[in-house]
Write an enzyme that holds these catalytic residues in place. Structure first.
Site, PDB file in Angstrom:
ATOM      1  N   GLY A  29      -1.466   5.219  -5.724  1.00 47.25           N
ATOM      2  CA  GLY A  29      -0.980   4.743  -4.431  1.00 47.25           C
ATOM      3  C   GLY A  29      -0.809   3.236  -4.427  1.00 47.25           C
ATOM      4  O   GLY A  29      -0.845   2.601  -5.479  1.00 47.25           O
ATOM      5  N   ASN A  30      -0.624   2.674  -3.255  1.00 41.94           N
ATOM      6  CA  ASN A  30      -0.490   1.226  -3.138  1.00 41.94           C
ATOM      7  C   ASN A  30      -1.116   0.779  -1.821  1.00 41.94           C
ATOM      8  O   ASN A  30      -1.548   1.605  -1.019  1.00 41.94           O
ATOM      9  CB  ASN A  30       0.976   0.804  -3.248  1.00 41.94           C
ATOM     10  CG  ASN A  30       1.832   1.435  -2.166  1.00 41.94           C
ATOM     11  OD1 ASN A  30       1.700   1.110  -0.989  1.00 41.94           O
ATOM     12  ND2 ASN A  30       2.698   2.376  -2.551  1.00 41.94           N
ATOM     13  N   ARG A  31      -1.161  -0.514  -1.584  1.00 47.76           N
ATOM     14  CA  ARG A  31      -1.927  -1.038  -0.452  1.00 47.76           C
ATOM     15  C   ARG A  31      -1.128  -1.171   0.836  1.00 47.76           C
ATOM     16  O   ARG A  31      -1.604  -1.748   1.817  1.00 47.76           O
ATOM     17  CB  ARG A  31      -2.556  -2.381  -0.842  1.00 47.76           C
ATOM     18  CG  ARG A  31      -3.656  -2.203  -1.904  1.00 47.76           C
ATOM     19  CD  ARG A  31      -4.315  -3.519  -2.267  1.00 47.76           C
ATOM     20  NE  ARG A  31      -4.722  -4.248  -1.085  1.00 47.76           N
ATOM     21  CZ  ARG A  31      -4.558  -5.556  -0.900  1.00 47.76           C
ATOM     22  NH1 ARG A  31      -3.981  -6.278  -1.829  1.00 47.76           N
ATOM     23  NH2 ARG A  31      -4.963  -6.129   0.211  1.00 47.76           N
ATOM     24  N   SER A  32       0.068  -0.622   0.872  1.00 45.38           N
ATOM     25  CA  SER A  32       0.831  -0.681   2.118  1.00 45.38           C
ATOM     26  C   SER A  32       0.068   0.017   3.244  1.00 45.38           C
ATOM     27  O   SER A  32      -0.438   1.123   3.065  1.00 45.38           O
ATOM     28  CB  SER A  32       2.183   0.006   1.920  1.00 45.38           C
ATOM     29  OG  SER A  32       2.848   0.096   3.161  1.00 45.38           O
TER      30      SER A  32
END
Ligand code: C5P
Length: 220
Positions: A29-32
């Protein structure tokens, strides 16, 4: 500007970060946080638009009363936004879409006992959704992309943005700098908007809602 200058317009906004499954319990995933995309949806709704929010993982609540489609992966997001774009006047791709996904999603948990001290995961490229949407957009449709970059030097950042805008083919690119403590999960944002060709058309900083309104001013 008029209070309801988007009345009668259909706007599709993507927000949040995609999650690409490795196995039934893990993902890349990512930190958005989804905050900027949710702010665009809320601002468009307040200006009278008919809003569809396509949400990958969000850390904030979507605006009340906005039509919502939830997705997990880049491929799911692609399917949803491609379909929705057919009837949209405006498409805003705020979502942080994974550029790569695991080549294989395991049916059961990856076990440390099988992998040992190092574990390699093969990734394959996801389609560039924004580039495809831009290439197939209908007459009069406005497509807006985002680019979150970690480049600290402002002029290099703009150059990166220009190159990205040309590659994506969107009408506008909203460029912002991100880092460990900047951009993603924060309440405020600082952006530069480039239009097709690379000119700077707008610069804004402030709450994500005020930035969203400035972006919509450009779109209008
Ligand atoms: O290439 P990069 O990820 O920096 O581009 C960011 C922009 O492109 C965002 O608008 C994002 O929603 C979109 N994007 C996409 N498909 C991808 C990767 C990013 O549409 N596979």
């Amino acid at each position: 500007r008029g209070g309801v200058d988007l009345a009668g317009k259909r706007i599709v906004v993507t927000a949040g970060g995609t999650r690409e499954p490795l196995d039934p319990v893990r993902f890349l995933g990512n930190r958005s946080s989804g905050r900027q995309g949710v702010a665009v949806a809320a601002a468009a709704q307040a200006r009278g638009a008919d809003v569809l929010l396509i949400a990958a993982h969000l850390e904030v609540d979507p605006p009340e009363g906005v039509e919502l489609v939830e997705v997990q992966t880049a491929l799911e997001l692609q399917e949803a936004v491609t379909e929705a774009a057919r009837s949209a006047d405006i498409v805003v791709m705020t979502a942080a879409v994974a550029d790569y996904r695991p080549a294989v999603t395991r049916e059961s948990k990856i076990k440390k006992s099988e992998a040992g001290d190092t574990l390699s995961i093969e990734l394959v490229a996801n389609p560039d959704i924004l580039a495809a949407l831009s290439a197939t957009r209908r007459d009069g449709q406005v497509v807006v992309g985002f680019a979150a970059e970690t480049e600290p030097d402002p002029s290099t950042l703009i150059e990166l943005g220009r190159t990205k805008l040309a590659a994506k083919g969107s009408d506008f690119l909203v460029l912002n700098q991100v880092g460990w403590e900047q951009g993603f999960a924060t309440e405020s944002n600082e952006v530069v908007v480039l239009r097709k060709g690379g000119d700077i058309v707008m610069e804004a900083s402030g709450s994500k809602l005020s930035v969203a309104d400035r972006i919509l001013d450009v779109v209008v």
